[in-house]
Enzyme design. Structure first.
Site, PDB file in Angstrom:
ATOM      1  N   SER A 163       0.814  -1.221   0.000  1.00  0.00           N
ATOM      2  CA  SER A 163       0.000   0.000   0.000  1.00  0.00           C
ATOM      3  C   SER A 163       0.847   1.269   0.000  1.00  0.00           C
ATOM      4  O   SER A 163       0.357   2.339  -0.377  1.00  0.00           O
ATOM      5  CB  SER A 163      -0.947   0.011   1.210  1.00  0.00           C
ATOM      6  OG  SER A 163      -0.225  -0.124   2.413  1.00  0.00           O
ATOM      7  N   ASP A 412      -2.897   6.519  11.725  1.00  0.00           N
ATOM      8  CA  ASP A 412      -2.136   5.806  10.707  1.00  0.00           C
ATOM      9  C   ASP A 412      -0.819   6.546  10.504  1.00  0.00           C
ATOM     10  O   ASP A 412      -0.785   7.627   9.901  1.00  0.00           O
ATOM     11  CB  ASP A 412      -2.939   5.761   9.402  1.00  0.00           C
ATOM     12  CG  ASP A 412      -2.212   5.045   8.278  1.00  0.00           C
ATOM     13  OD1 ASP A 412      -1.029   4.701   8.446  1.00  0.00           O
ATOM     14  OD2 ASP A 412      -2.834   4.844   7.216  1.00  0.00           O
ATOM     15  N   HIS A 415       1.027   5.471   6.230  1.00  0.00           N
ATOM     16  CA  HIS A 415       0.684   6.074   4.944  1.00  0.00           C
ATOM     17  C   HIS A 415       0.802   7.587   5.023  1.00  0.00           C
ATOM     18  O   HIS A 415       0.916   8.163   6.100  1.00  0.00           O
ATOM     19  CB  HIS A 415      -0.714   5.636   4.526  1.00  0.00           C
ATOM     20  CG  HIS A 415      -0.845   4.155   4.362  1.00  0.00           C
ATOM     21  ND1 HIS A 415      -1.347   3.333   5.359  1.00  0.00           N
ATOM     22  CD2 HIS A 415      -0.508   3.340   3.336  1.00  0.00           C
ATOM     23  CE1 HIS A 415      -1.320   2.070   4.944  1.00  0.00           C
ATOM     24  NE2 HIS A 415      -0.815   2.052   3.726  1.00  0.00           N
TER      25      HIS A 415
END
Length: 435
Positions: A163, A412, A415
């Protein structure tokens, strides 16, 4: 007889003196010509042959009173050869609130994934959008979308990995789409494993292929990849890799999914057998050794299938995860400024042994004649604790009551917001693709 000998000695003496004067005045003329014509050339040589050790010494030198290597002068240095003399990955972050950054706006990229759209999900501060990367002692080309699009005509760029690579792929699409006129197609295939952005008039494809561990794993289904146990077929790559071979530019990554205490190596050989079978036979192995074996499988595939005279091959370095900024310092939640002490800061989650394994693998591949370039973004992401999505993103699983009361627990810190830090990775990548 004696007279002839005397004349011969006189002639020889004159020849010696004449030769002396010729060499003397000739040398002076040559030296004068060299000094006159090479003053400026000598200055250029000094500017473009700075080594890594030299630039690091310059960066760390706080005793000098001269401004020769200060920020303003460094920005005026003529861009150097990416290939030979410039380490683009050694530098510092500089705040730049000019019109250059951000390179695009959220609303200008309609296909921006909800996972990375921080302002859409409530982020109010914007300074994190205004930092540019400045290498020590050199520069790299400023991003020009129209020029890049023209030079990418007829090419397929394919990002392969996890990702974080999807984060970078989405950044590349957003950077270029406003500069591409005509029909643009977007879509997914292979049950969501392959994502495609295509500019029809320019015959450009910018694609992403989900392969978080490169080799086959039980995380290869994007919609169902959260597993407590990680099973892999450490030597199986051909089935998925057949979708990669027609790319003109291949950009791989694989790091974050290997940061586990151990990995289970399935003993089932065929790709048709399920890696979700709880009764399958397996061998448990520590992650470092398994990572090394997986990269060996990938490098054997690259050696056999990638013709680097036709396909440019890149591997992205590990990116920082600011889950722990330090003892009693929390994580990335609420951070709005980068760490400017970039030469000494190193977040605790980065595994140096894994980085060494990756570098060793790529060096062996190079020694075997496969030209692969590491885009080493590890150090430059260390400092950008302010660039993560934290809680400003769409969550695919409902937050627990504890997470709602303590949002830092849901942050998070892997990311990155878009626009943001991954745009810099792509500027560096494009400098190598288009050099």
């Amino acid at each position: 007889m004696r007279k002839n000998n005397a004349m011969g000695l006189w002639d020889m003496s004159n020849m010696i003196h004449c030769s002396f004067f010729i060499f003397f005045f000739g040398g002076l003329a040559t030296l004068s010509f060299y000094r006159y014509n090479n003053q400026e050339a000598g200055f250029r040589i000094i500017k473009v042959t700075l080594t890594n050790s030299t630039t690091n010494a310059i960066a760390n030198n706080t005793l000098t009173n001269t401004r020769v290597f200060d920020h303003e002068t460094r920005l005026t240095i003529k861009p150097t050869s990416v290939r030979r003399t410039c380490d683009l990955f050694s530098g510092r972050w500089v705040h730049d609130n000019s019109s250059r950054y951000p390179l695009y706006k959220e609303h200008e990229c309609p296909n921006l994934e909800d996972t990375f759209a921080c302002q859409m999900y409530g982020r109010k501060d914007s300074k994190y959008l205004q930092w540019r990367w400045q290498p020590h002692g050199c520069d790299f080309p400023r991003f020009d979308g129209k020029s890049v699009v023209e030079r990418l005509r007829g090419r397929r760029l394919l990002f392969v990995g996890d990702s974080l690579n999807r984060n970078q792929w989405m950044s590349m699409v957003c950077m270029l789409r406003s500069s591409i006129p005509g029909v643009k197609l977007e879509g997914g295939a292979l049950n969501g494993i392959l994502h495609t952005f295509r500019a029809i008039d320019y015959n450009i494809s910018i694609d992403f292929y989900w392969a978080p561990m490169l080799v086959e794993s039980n995380g290869d289904i994007p919609s169902d990849h959260h597993r407590e146990n990680r099973f892999v077929r450490i030597k199986a790559i051909e089935e998925k890799a057949r979708h990669w071979v027609d790319a003109d530019v291949l950009i791989f990554n694989s790091y974050h999914w290997w940061r586990l205490p151990g990995v289970k190596l399935s003993k089932s050989v065929g790709s048709g057998s399920s890696l979700d079978d709880p009764n399958q036979e397996y061998e448990e192995m520590d992650s470092l050794r398994a990572y090394k074996l997986a990269l060996r499988t990938w490098s054997k595939w690259a050696y056999s299938h990638v013709d680097t005279s036709k396909t440019k091959l890149f591997f992205m370095g590990a990116t920082a995860t600011h889950s722990r900024l330090g003892k009693n310092q929390g994580n990335c939640y609420g951070e709005t400024e980068p760490v400017l002490d970039d030469d000494v800061f190193w977040e605790s989650g980065t595994n140096l042994q894994m980085l060494n394994i990756l570098e060793s693998t790529l060096n062996k591949l190079k020694s075997n004649g496969v030209n692969v370039q590491l885009i080493n973004v590890t150090q430059l992401t260390q400092c950008r604790k302010d660039g993560h999505t934290t809680v400003y993103r769409k969550y695919w699983r409902p937050l627990s009551e504890l997470q709602k009361k303590n949002p830092e627990k849901a942050a998070d810190c892997s990311h990155w917001c878009l626009p943001g830090v991954p745009d810099i990775w792509n500027e560096l990548l494009l400098a190598y693709i288009l050099r």
